[in-house]
Design an enzyme around this catalytic site. Sequence first.
Site, PDB file in Angstrom:
ATOM      1  N   GLU A   7      -2.661   2.841  -7.984  1.00 60.20           N
ATOM      2  CA  GLU A   7      -2.684   4.195  -7.435  1.00 60.20           C
ATOM      3  C   GLU A   7      -1.279   4.772  -7.443  1.00 60.20           C
ATOM      4  O   GLU A   7      -0.316   4.102  -7.064  1.00 60.20           O
ATOM      5  CB  GLU A   7      -3.227   4.160  -5.998  1.00 60.20           C
TER       6      GLU A   7
ATOM      7  N   ASN B 188       7.062   5.402  -6.850  1.00 60.34           N
ATOM      8  CA  ASN B 188       7.793   4.226  -7.337  1.00 60.34           C
ATOM      9  C   ASN B 188       7.795   3.069  -6.348  1.00 60.34           C
ATOM     10  O   ASN B 188       8.695   2.226  -6.363  1.00 60.34           O
ATOM     11  CB  ASN B 188       9.228   4.600  -7.715  1.00 60.34           C
ATOM     12  N   ARG B 189       6.797   3.050  -5.480  1.00 63.64           N
ATOM     13  CA  ARG B 189       6.665   1.985  -4.475  1.00 63.64           C
ATOM     14  C   ARG B 189       7.831   1.941  -3.480  1.00 63.64           C
ATOM     15  O   ARG B 189       8.034   0.941  -2.796  1.00 63.64           O
ATOM     16  CB  ARG B 189       6.524   0.611  -5.135  1.00 63.64           C
ATOM     17  N   VAL B 190       8.594   3.012  -3.412  1.00 65.63           N
ATOM     18  CA  VAL B 190       9.642   3.102  -2.386  1.00 65.63           C
ATOM     19  C   VAL B 190       8.990   3.744  -1.159  1.00 65.63           C
ATOM     20  O   VAL B 190       9.230   4.912  -0.831  1.00 65.63           O
ATOM     21  CB  VAL B 190      10.856   3.922  -2.887  1.00 65.63           C
ATOM     22  N   HIS B 191       8.135   2.960  -0.503  1.00 65.94           N
ATOM     23  CA  HIS B 191       7.327   3.487   0.578  1.00 65.94           C
ATOM     24  C   HIS B 191       8.162   3.733   1.835  1.00 65.94           C
ATOM     25  O   HIS B 191       9.280   3.230   1.981  1.00 65.94           O
ATOM     26  CB  HIS B 191       6.190   2.519   0.900  1.00 65.94           C
TER      27      HIS B 191
END
Length: 206
Positions: A3, A186-189
């Site tokens: 996702e 970019n999964r930098v949550h």
Amino acid sequence: MREKYDGDESDLRPEDLAGGWVPVFRSWFDEAVAAGAPEPNAMVLATVDETGLPATRTVLCKGLDERGVVFYTNYGSDKAIAIAVNPVASVTFPWIAIHRQVHVRGRVTRVTAEETAQYWAQRPRGSQLGAWSSDQSRPVADRAEMAKRFAEVEARFEGQDVPVPPDWGGYRITAQVVEFWQGRENRVHNRVRLVAPDLTPVRLQP
């Protein structure tokens, strides 16, 4: 499958939680409702039994304030038996539709009989009868047996209010750790955690 998290217009910061975690939680909850998230008060409850084996299941949040999160169950259920041995638990609200989740964990205690009675009075009659007819988590022969037990309880309380079962009530998970999570590109949550006793919000690396 993967996702893509595009983020949303808001970006939760530790200072946004300076006034406490509950107002922010309620704001996120309202946004989950507005987004059409199914059963936004559903939460994944984790407990640990006497052998150290964890178990998770989805239950419904029926109360939330600065003290913590409340749910109700049969005192003979698997979750209640685990809590009696290890009175700690965690819950996660998985608002996948808006790429957010909130996690609460801490010690567990029973709510008062008065709190249970107040909530019980709000339950649909069918749910009240169901609580009386089920020995939750215990084996049963088939659905026909379940239907028979429900019919017997229905007849027993015909024409009268259904009282709270003696083996049924609420539990409160004290908010010792609360974490807010937002999906980002970019999964930098985005993660902000509050830890007791002062519940000072801190930003965490994703």
